[in-house]
Motif scaffolding. Structure first.
Motif, PDB file in Angstrom:
ATOM      1  N   LEU A  55       1.016  -1.181  -0.064  1.00 26.44           N
ATOM      2  CA  LEU A  55      -0.069  -0.034   0.055  1.00 26.44           C
ATOM      3  C   LEU A  55       1.000   1.072  -0.152  1.00 26.44           C
ATOM      4  O   LEU A  55       1.576   1.355   0.541  1.00 26.44           O
TER       5      LEU A  55
ATOM      6  N   GLN B 102       0.282   5.251   0.401  1.00 19.36           N
ATOM      7  CA  GLN B 102      -0.498   6.197   0.997  1.00 19.36           C
ATOM      8  C   GLN B 102      -0.014   7.782   1.062  1.00 19.36           C
ATOM      9  O   GLN B 102       1.168   7.856   1.599  1.00 19.36           O
TER      10      GLN B 102
ATOM     11  N   ALA C 162      -5.306   3.905   3.038  1.00 23.60           N
ATOM     12  CA  ALA C 162      -4.559   2.599   3.546  1.00 23.60           C
ATOM     13  C   ALA C 162      -5.702   2.131   4.922  1.00 23.60           C
ATOM     14  O   ALA C 162      -5.953   0.883   5.026  1.00 23.60           O
TER      15      ALA C 162
END
Length: 563
Positions: free
Chosen positions: A27, A29, A74
């Protein structure tokens, strides 16, 4: 339900990546100010386990509902997983809802708590959150939320991670997805873990997701397509997800992600096209693309500027894609696969086959999906293992959603061609009759109207009039231009020519009497569009219908509606 492998259920996929790829970044972010925060699978699993332990410690009855009100980030995904790991059911809310809709969903679902995250208009939404409802903030929550509610980081810092691997069964309720509601109150669609797993099994037969893919998550995760394609596609494949920071940074977000799979709604595909035309006039672009060597260079340059030069599968849905728009992107070297589905079937119903030109249709049914057309009403009906369990606390509407033999009533009209491709012709309830007794299907006409560069959205309406009429909302750039008298006259002439061109393609009874130009934006805030940019026809009728007869009788081809 067709059997699904237990290893393919959502939580089991998290456990898999936690062990198989703990140090892999999954992820990305944006935190604001150019700061980017990456999360590995190990970090994701650790925070999910800590938050799950916190939720479990609240002592709620297993299967309780916990809400998520936030833009994509996230922590949204980690909240969903934590709710499931704690043995509960997630209830996502669109981050643009009006306060009364928020209040309805939180009250109707009997939510025990709400994650309140990244939001642009919290002060307007805040009255919709019942007083006393426990809330948890994210690091990017509005200051008021951060200052007055328990924070994600603080909870994770003090809470030991939940141990072991809690398994949720395929038949268990995973989530309530409240429909965006073009008419009436949103209904809570109940979907199970097994339905999601089956939907991915079917989906990847046509959209070949792999662990090497990249996606940008920006359409609301509260929407069924983003939930299935992005969240569950991520869990299935272990791909890397990027998040958008804001509307202003969206071009930079796309450039950062360089997605290999990209889904967007028609309204945004149109905006991308208009942005290209703003830099390269349509006639010049068409000429350049027609020159063999130069055309290839221009295609690469345009797609790179959009951040889509690495995109191998592009898709659209949530509303009909105009045929001219599909053709434009295909000539640009980015064919768009058009899909069709509903929250009630996890959006896994039909999709055009990548590499095959099936424009004008939404393709054949996915493997495992059955479809048919009701011979009396023309309604599309389907069934599959991804069908909902029903509407939450609404047995009457749940029964009404299905035929007696178990097929989902979609409410859409369509036709199946000889190759099994589905052509959607409109909504069963959207059809209206003119005073001459002729039925009008508005959707195909709207597909043509929206292709003018100044038009942001449109509606074809006019029940019981002699002829239908079109109401078009101008985009922000056109509204600004219209403030100049000369530019306004030029725009009016252009729209008049556009109306003439559209009418030339229609049967006589379908031809529009006039175009009504609206310069006040249709937004979620004024309750005219849904969070997925679908126009609420009942609201259009409420606001404008008193003027219809006067507009038709005026004899004018273009009418400016006072703001």
């Amino acid at each position: 339900m067709n059997p699904v492998s237990p290893d393919m259920l959502a939580l089991q996929r998290l456990y898999h990546w936690e062990k198989a790829a703990p140090h892999q970044v999954t992820l990305t972010q944006p935190m604001g100010g150019g700061v980017i925060q990456d999360y590995t699978w190990s970090q994701v699993a650790d925070q999910v386990r800590r938050m799950a332990a916190h939720l479990k410690a609240q002592g709620w009855e297993p299967g309780s509902n916990v809400a998520i009100l936030s833009k994509n980030c996230a922590w949204w995904l980690m909240s969903d997983l934590a709710i499931w790991m704690a043995g509960h059911v997630s209830v996502p809310l669109y981050p643009t809802l009006a306060p009364d809709t928020i209040a309805h969903i939180l009250t109707h679902s009997e939510a025990k708590a709400c994650f309140v995250g990244k939001l642009d208009a919290w002060e307007n939404m805040k009255p919709g959150v019942p007083g006393g409802l426990p809330c948890i903030s994210y690091p990017l929550s509005p200051p008021d939320v951060l200052n007055n509610h328990d924070g994600w980081d603080a909870i994770c810092a003090r809470q030991a991670p939940l141990q072991g691997e809690l398994v949720r069964g395929a038949e268990e309720l995973a989530t309530l997805i409240y429909t965006s509601g073009t008419t009436g109150r949103p209904k809570g669609v109940m979907q199970s873990f097994g339905s999601f797993a089956w939907a991915l099994d079917a989906g990847i037969t046509r959209i070949d997701l792999t662990g090497q893919d990249r996606m940008l998550s920006y359409l609301p995760l509260a929407h069924v397509v983003e939930r299935v394609l992005v969240e569950h596609g991520w869990l299935r494949t272990g791909m890397r997800l990027y998040f958008a920071e804001s509307i202003d940074t969206f071009p930079a977000d796309l450039q950062r992600a360089r997605p290999t799979i990209f889904f967007s709604v028609p309204r945004l595909w149109v905006k991308f096209q208009q942005g290209v035309h703003h830099k390269i006039p349509p006639a010049r672009l068409q000429l350049l693309l027609s020159i063999p060597v130069i055309g290839a260079l221009v295609r690469r340059k345009v797609l790179k500027a959009l951040g889509l030069d690495q995109c191998r599968i592009a898709a659209g849905g949530a509303a009909p894609m105009p045929l001219a728009l599909l053709s434009w992107y295909r000539k640009l070297g980015l064919p768009i696969n058009e899909g069709y589905g509903l929250t009630e079937n996890l959006a896994v119903s039909h999709l055009t086959v990548p590499g095959t030109n099936q424009e004008g249709t939404v393709g054949p049914a996915y493997p495992g999906v059955e479809d048919r057309i009701d011979p009396e009403t023309g309604e599309i009906q389907m069934r599959s293992p991804a069908l909902m369990m029903g509407y939450y606390k609404d047995p009457v509407q749940s029964r009404a959603a299905f035929t007696e033999d178990g097929w989902l009533r979609t409410g859409d009209k369509g036709q199946l061609d000889a190759r099994g491709n589905l052509h959607i012709t409109g909504r069963v309830k959207d059809l209206f009759k003119t005073s001459k007794g002729k039925y009008i299907a508005p959707a195909p006409i709207e597909d043509k109207l929206v292709m003018h560069e100044a038009v942001e959205a449109c509606v074809v309406t006019g029940a019981n009039l002699g002829r239908p009429l079109g109401i078009v909302m101008l985009n922000a750039e056109a509204v600004a231009r219209s403030r100049d008298a000369a530019a306004r006259t030029e725009l009016e002439a252009s729209l008049s020519e556009h109306l003439k061109g559209v009418n030339a393609t229609l049967d006589p009874h379908e031809q529009l009497a006039c175009l009504v130009i609206v310069t006040t934006a249709w937004t979620v805030d004024n309750d005219i569009i849904t969070p997925t940019f679908k126009v609420k026809r009942n609201r259009i009728e409420d606001i404008y219908s008193a003027n219809y007869e006067r507009w038709e009788a005026s004899g004018k081809k273009v009418i400016w509606q006072a703001s």
